[in-house]
Write an enzyme that holds these catalytic residues in place. Structure first.
Site, mmCIF file in Angstrom:
data_model
loop_
_atom_site.group_PDB
_atom_site.id
_atom_site.type_symbol
_atom_site.label_atom_id
_atom_site.label_comp_id
_atom_site.label_asym_id
_atom_site.label_seq_id
_atom_site.Cartn_x
_atom_site.Cartn_y
_atom_site.Cartn_z
ATOM 1 N N ASN A 49 0.839 -1.195 0.000
ATOM 2 C CA ASN A 49 0.000 0.000 0.000
ATOM 3 C C ASN A 49 0.876 1.248 0.000
ATOM 4 O O ASN A 49 1.977 1.257 0.557
ATOM 5 C CB ASN A 49 -0.990 -0.004 1.175
ATOM 6 N N CYS A 60 -4.241 0.744 -2.486
ATOM 7 C CA CYS A 60 -4.071 -0.496 -1.729
ATOM 8 C C CYS A 60 -2.992 -1.387 -2.357
ATOM 9 O O CYS A 60 -2.714 -1.321 -3.556
ATOM 10 C CB CYS A 60 -5.370 -1.288 -1.706
ATOM 11 N N GLU A 62 -3.096 -4.534 -3.052
ATOM 12 C CA GLU A 62 -3.605 -5.439 -4.078
ATOM 13 C C GLU A 62 -3.599 -4.774 -5.448
ATOM 14 O O GLU A 62 -3.204 -5.365 -6.443
ATOM 15 C CB GLU A 62 -5.044 -5.875 -3.749
ATOM 16 N N CYS A 91 -10.485 -4.792 0.411
ATOM 17 C CA CYS A 91 -11.607 -3.849 0.450
ATOM 18 C C CYS A 91 -12.494 -4.072 -0.785
ATOM 19 O O CYS A 91 -12.113 -4.760 -1.736
ATOM 20 C CB CYS A 91 -11.088 -2.409 0.513
ATOM 21 N N CYS A 94 -10.917 -3.164 -4.180
ATOM 22 C CA CYS A 94 -9.926 -4.142 -4.653
ATOM 23 C C CYS A 94 -10.606 -5.415 -5.152
ATOM 24 O O CYS A 94 -10.151 -6.032 -6.120
ATOM 25 C CB CYS A 94 -8.919 -4.469 -3.559
#
Ligand code: ZN
Length: 135
Positions: A49, A60, A62, A91, A94
């Site tokens: 992140n 993020c 990901e 989240c 994502c």
């Protein structure tokens, strides 16, 4: 789910996610996250992140991993490992971002407070985001 049979590379994926987590840029939240995606040809691409003083610009781990993989020419993924403390779930943004590429990918939820020799929880992306938005 027997992760050793399902995804023999889970150890490498988890190690990569935990390692890149140490490079997270999170001076505001102190919430460090690492992600590692496994491409369909066996490559592992990582992301962490990256926060910003203008909070809305934060991205993020990901999505950093997926963007990096796409920039390297990959667009099909077998799995992603997400490493953080507490509740390691992606989240909503994502989840949608991941569905774009591989709706059936395996998502490894790695709580870094657990020993490395214990497999992380594994779920299918479709379980995390049923009825995903598609064009
Ligand atoms: Zn996210």
């Amino acid at each position: 789910m027997d992760l050793d049979n399902l995804l023999p590379q889970w150890h490498q994926l988890q190690a990569a996610a935990r390692e890149v987590r140490t490079r997270a840029w999170a001076p505001y939240s102190k919430f460090h996250v690492g992600a590692a995606v496994l491409t369909d040809n066996g490559s592992i691409i990582v992301g962490c992140n990256v926060e910003n003083a203008s909070y809305g610009l934060t991205i993020c781990a990901e999505r950093v991993a997926i963007c990096s993989a796409v920039a390297q020419g990959y667009s099909t993924f077998t799995a992603i490992c997400i490493s953080l403390t507490d509740s390691p779930v992606p989240c909503g943004a994502c989840r949608q971002f991941l569905v774009e590429f591989s709706p059936d990918m395996l998502v490894l939820l790695d709580d870094v407070t657990r020993p490395e020799d214990q497999p992380p929880e594994a779920v299918r992306l479709a379980e995390l985001l049923p009825r995903a938005f598609r064009l």
